[in-house]
Design a protein around this motif. Structure first.
Motif, PDB file in Angstrom:
ATOM      1  N   LEU A 124       0.809  -1.216   0.000  1.00  0.00           N
ATOM      2  CA  LEU A 124       0.000   0.000   0.000  1.00  0.00           C
ATOM      3  C   LEU A 124       0.841   1.264   0.000  1.00  0.00           C
ATOM      4  O   LEU A 124       0.949   1.932  -1.026  1.00  0.00           O
ATOM      5  CB  LEU A 124      -0.965  -0.023   1.194  1.00  0.00           C
ATOM      6  CG  LEU A 124      -1.971  -1.173   1.171  1.00  0.00           C
ATOM      7  CD1 LEU A 124      -2.801  -1.197   2.440  1.00  0.00           C
ATOM      8  CD2 LEU A 124      -2.869  -1.082  -0.044  1.00  0.00           C
ATOM      9  N   GLU A 125       1.423   1.612   1.131  1.00  0.00           N
ATOM     10  CA  GLU A 125       2.127   2.888   1.241  1.00  0.00           C
ATOM     11  C   GLU A 125       3.316   2.990   0.293  1.00  0.00           C
ATOM     12  O   GLU A 125       3.470   3.988  -0.413  1.00  0.00           O
ATOM     13  CB  GLU A 125       2.570   3.125   2.686  1.00  0.00           C
ATOM     14  CG  GLU A 125       1.387   3.410   3.603  1.00  0.00           C
ATOM     15  CD  GLU A 125       1.782   3.530   5.048  1.00  0.00           C
ATOM     16  OE1 GLU A 125       2.070   4.663   5.472  1.00  0.00           O
ATOM     17  OE2 GLU A 125       1.796   2.502   5.745  1.00  0.00           O
ATOM     18  N   LYS A 126       4.159   1.972   0.290  1.00  0.00           N
ATOM     19  CA  LYS A 126       5.327   2.038  -0.595  1.00  0.00           C
ATOM     20  C   LYS A 126       4.899   2.081  -2.052  1.00  0.00           C
ATOM     21  O   LYS A 126       5.440   2.872  -2.841  1.00  0.00           O
ATOM     22  CB  LYS A 126       6.264   0.857  -0.365  1.00  0.00           C
ATOM     23  CG  LYS A 126       7.097   0.961   0.884  1.00  0.00           C
ATOM     24  CD  LYS A 126       8.059  -0.210   0.953  1.00  0.00           C
ATOM     25  CE  LYS A 126       8.905  -0.193   2.192  1.00  0.00           C
ATOM     26  NZ  LYS A 126       9.832  -1.336   2.229  1.00  0.00           N
ATOM     27  N   ARG A 127       3.952   1.254  -2.424  1.00  0.00           N
ATOM     28  CA  ARG A 127       3.511   1.238  -3.823  1.00  0.00           C
ATOM     29  C   ARG A 127       3.002   2.613  -4.245  1.00  0.00           C
ATOM     30  O   ARG A 127       3.343   3.117  -5.319  1.00  0.00           O
ATOM     31  CB  ARG A 127       2.451   0.160  -4.043  1.00  0.00           C
ATOM     32  CG  ARG A 127       2.107   0.013  -5.515  1.00  0.00           C
ATOM     33  CD  ARG A 127       1.355  -1.246  -5.789  1.00  0.00           C
ATOM     34  NE  ARG A 127      -0.048  -1.055  -5.494  1.00  0.00           N
ATOM     35  CZ  ARG A 127      -0.967  -1.993  -5.670  1.00  0.00           C
ATOM     36  NH1 ARG A 127      -0.626  -3.184  -6.098  1.00  0.00           N
ATOM     37  NH2 ARG A 127      -2.217  -1.753  -5.395  1.00  0.00           N
ATOM     38  N   TYR A 128       2.215   3.236  -3.396  1.00  0.00           N
ATOM     39  CA  TYR A 128       1.702   4.575  -3.693  1.00  0.00           C
ATOM     40  C   TYR A 128       2.858   5.584  -3.799  1.00  0.00           C
ATOM     41  O   TYR A 128       2.937   6.357  -4.751  1.00  0.00           O
ATOM     42  CB  TYR A 128       0.707   5.010  -2.609  1.00  0.00           C
ATOM     43  CG  TYR A 128       0.246   6.430  -2.769  1.00  0.00           C
ATOM     44  CD1 TYR A 128      -0.759   6.761  -3.674  1.00  0.00           C
ATOM     45  CD2 TYR A 128       0.839   7.462  -2.036  1.00  0.00           C
ATOM     46  CE1 TYR A 128      -1.169   8.076  -3.841  1.00  0.00           C
ATOM     47  CE2 TYR A 128       0.439   8.774  -2.198  1.00  0.00           C
ATOM     48  CZ  TYR A 128      -0.565   9.074  -3.094  1.00  0.00           C
ATOM     49  OH  TYR A 128      -0.958  10.386  -3.266  1.00  0.00           O
ATOM     50  N   ASP A 129       3.746   5.559  -2.792  1.00  0.00           N
ATOM     51  CA  ASP A 129       4.865   6.506  -2.783  1.00  0.00           C
ATOM     52  C   ASP A 129       5.796   6.302  -3.971  1.00  0.00           C
ATOM     53  O   ASP A 129       6.281   7.270  -4.561  1.00  0.00           O
ATOM     54  CB  ASP A 129       5.650   6.394  -1.475  1.00  0.00           C
ATOM     55  CG  ASP A 129       4.881   6.950  -0.284  1.00  0.00           C
ATOM     56  OD1 ASP A 129       3.962   7.774  -0.473  1.00  0.00           O
ATOM     57  OD2 ASP A 129       5.202   6.543   0.855  1.00  0.00           O
ATOM     58  N   TYR A 130       6.066   5.051  -4.330  1.00  0.00           N
ATOM     59  CA  TYR A 130       6.931   4.776  -5.479  1.00  0.00           C
ATOM     60  C   TYR A 130       6.303   5.316  -6.769  1.00  0.00           C
ATOM     61  O   TYR A 130       6.981   5.903  -7.603  1.00  0.00           O
ATOM     62  CB  TYR A 130       7.201   3.280  -5.620  1.00  0.00           C
ATOM     63  CG  TYR A 130       8.073   2.675  -4.538  1.00  0.00           C
ATOM     64  CD1 TYR A 130       8.999   3.428  -3.823  1.00  0.00           C
ATOM     65  CD2 TYR A 130       7.986   1.318  -4.245  1.00  0.00           C
ATOM     66  CE1 TYR A 130       9.796   2.858  -2.849  1.00  0.00           C
ATOM     67  CE2 TYR A 130       8.786   0.735  -3.271  1.00  0.00           C
ATOM     68  CZ  TYR A 130       9.687   1.512  -2.578  1.00  0.00           C
ATOM     69  OH  TYR A 130      10.485   0.939  -1.609  1.00  0.00           O
ATOM     70  N   ALA A 131       5.006   5.114  -6.927  1.00  0.00           N
ATOM     71  CA  ALA A 131       4.332   5.613  -8.126  1.00  0.00           C
ATOM     72  C   ALA A 131       4.363   7.137  -8.167  1.00  0.00           C
ATOM     73  O   ALA A 131       4.664   7.734  -9.210  1.00  0.00           O
ATOM     74  CB  ALA A 131       2.889   5.103  -8.178  1.00  0.00           C
ATOM     75  N   GLN A 132       4.076   7.782  -7.050  1.00  0.00           N
ATOM     76  CA  GLN A 132       4.077   9.246  -6.996  1.00  0.00           C
ATOM     77  C   GLN A 132       5.459   9.823  -7.290  1.00  0.00           C
ATOM     78  O   GLN A 132       5.581  10.899  -7.872  1.00  0.00           O
ATOM     79  CB  GLN A 132       3.575   9.728  -5.633  1.00  0.00           C
ATOM     80  CG  GLN A 132       2.118   9.413  -5.373  1.00  0.00           C
ATOM     81  CD  GLN A 132       1.196  10.051  -6.392  1.00  0.00           C
ATOM     82  OE1 GLN A 132       1.183  11.272  -6.544  1.00  0.00           O
ATOM     83  NE2 GLN A 132       0.442   9.248  -7.119  1.00  0.00           N
ATOM     84  N   ALA A 133       6.497   9.099  -6.887  1.00  0.00           N
ATOM     85  CA  ALA A 133       7.875   9.571  -7.110  1.00  0.00           C
ATOM     86  C   ALA A 133       8.341   9.347  -8.540  1.00  0.00           C
ATOM     87  O   ALA A 133       9.320   9.944  -8.970  1.00  0.00           O
ATOM     88  CB  ALA A 133       8.820   8.877  -6.141  1.00  0.00           C
ATOM     89  N   GLY A 134       7.666   8.447  -9.288  1.00  0.00           N
ATOM     90  CA  GLY A 134       8.042   8.208 -10.677  1.00  0.00           C
ATOM     91  C   GLY A 134       8.843   6.950 -10.944  1.00  0.00           C
ATOM     92  O   GLY A 134       9.473   6.823 -12.001  1.00  0.00           O
ATOM     93  N   VAL A 135       8.823   5.982 -10.020  1.00  0.00           N
ATOM     94  CA  VAL A 135       9.457   4.685 -10.283  1.00  0.00           C
ATOM     95  C   VAL A 135       8.746   4.074 -11.492  1.00  0.00           C
ATOM     96  O   VAL A 135       7.514   3.987 -11.519  1.00  0.00           O
ATOM     97  CB  VAL A 135       9.348   3.759  -9.042  1.00  0.00           C
ATOM     98  CG1 VAL A 135       9.839   2.356  -9.369  1.00  0.00           C
ATOM     99  CG2 VAL A 135      10.110   4.343  -7.864  1.00  0.00           C
ATOM    100  N   GLN A 136       9.505   3.659 -12.499  1.00  0.00           N
ATOM    101  CA  GLN A 136       8.896   3.180 -13.740  1.00  0.00           C
ATOM    102  C   GLN A 136       8.359   1.752 -13.649  1.00  0.00           C
ATOM    103  O   GLN A 136       7.373   1.415 -14.314  1.00  0.00           O
ATOM    104  CB  GLN A 136       9.913   3.272 -14.883  1.00  0.00           C
ATOM    105  CG  GLN A 136      10.287   4.692 -15.230  1.00  0.00           C
ATOM    106  CD  GLN A 136       9.081   5.505 -15.647  1.00  0.00           C
ATOM    107  OE1 GLN A 136       8.369   5.163 -16.583  1.00  0.00           O
ATOM    108  NE2 GLN A 136       8.824   6.595 -14.930  1.00  0.00           N
ATOM    109  N   GLU A 137       9.021   0.920 -12.840  1.00  0.00           N
ATOM    110  CA  GLU A 137       8.590  -0.480 -12.736  1.00  0.00           C
ATOM    111  C   GLU A 137       8.771  -0.939 -11.299  1.00  0.00           C
ATOM    112  O   GLU A 137       9.817  -0.688 -10.687  1.00  0.00           O
ATOM    113  CB  GLU A 137       9.421  -1.344 -13.698  1.00  0.00           C
ATOM    114  CG  GLU A 137       8.789  -2.675 -14.007  1.00  0.00           C
ATOM    115  CD  GLU A 137       9.426  -3.347 -15.221  1.00  0.00           C
ATOM    116  OE1 GLU A 137       8.999  -3.066 -16.362  1.00  0.00           O
ATOM    117  OE2 GLU A 137      10.362  -4.131 -15.007  1.00  0.00           O
TER     118      GLU A 137
END
Length: 189
Positions: A124-137
């Motif tokens: 949840l939290e990491k997945r959201y934060d990673y997406a918001q930061a721009g992690v591509q995969e």
């Protein structure tokens, strides 16, 4: 997992958090200003991480397209959010994100291997934060179900791009030639 070692402890700046961790036992992450301990992974977790790291090194380092790192290495997504992904890749075009002590901003690819104590945070939290930061995969590996999910960034959120459970293969859309055979990954675990 304890949300913080001391009630009310918060950090607004990475430098303050980093100085604080130097006096604390173990490893720590920072989730929206709140320090959280990062528990030691199991032997099975470490074996899966090693197997994936070898595949990443083969696909990324030997091809000369970037760098592969494993935990613990700070990834500063924002001043108040710092994670230590199990594995990460920074491609050459983002070499400006590499610092001596941490990664500044989003790695290109992150792998998290689920543990019972951190699965909620990873999903949840990491997945959201990673997406918001721009992690591509973003790869999520579940040792208990022997499932691997590969998410790709579309806009500001991750979309499931590939998945397999127990057998089969998953492929990266970002790293040429990166393919994981699940039977090999989970063999004898």
């Amino acid at each position: 997992m304890a949300r913080a070692i001391a009630e009310g402890l918060r950090f607004e700046r990475y430098e303050d958090f980093r100085r604080w961790t130097e006096t604390q036992p173990g490893y720590w992450i920072l989730v929206r200003g709140v320090p959280m301990p990062s528990p030691s992974p199991s032997r099975r977790h470490q074996e899966i991480s090693l197997r994936l790291e070898l595949l990443l090194v083969e696909a990324v380092r030997r091809a000369g397209i970037g760098w592969v790192y494993d935990a613990p290495l700070d990834v500063k997504l924002r001043e108040d959010t710092v994670y230590q992904p199990d594995l990460l890749v920074v491609l050459k075009e983002h070499a400006d994100r590499l610092r001596e002590t941490h990664i500044e901003g989003a790695p290109d690819l992150i792998v998290e291997i689920l543990s019972p104590s951190t699965a909620h945070l990873d999903l949840l939290e990491k997945r959201y934060d990673y997406a918001q930061a721009g992690v591509q995969e973003y790869w999520v590996v579940d040792p208990d179900t022997q499932r691997v999910e590969v998410y790709r960034l579309e806009g500001e959120r991750f979309v499931l791009a590939d998945t397999a459970r127990g057998k089969g293969r998953v492929r990266s859309g970002l790293i040429p030639g990166l393919e994981v055979d699940l039977e090999d990954l989970f063999r004898d675990l």
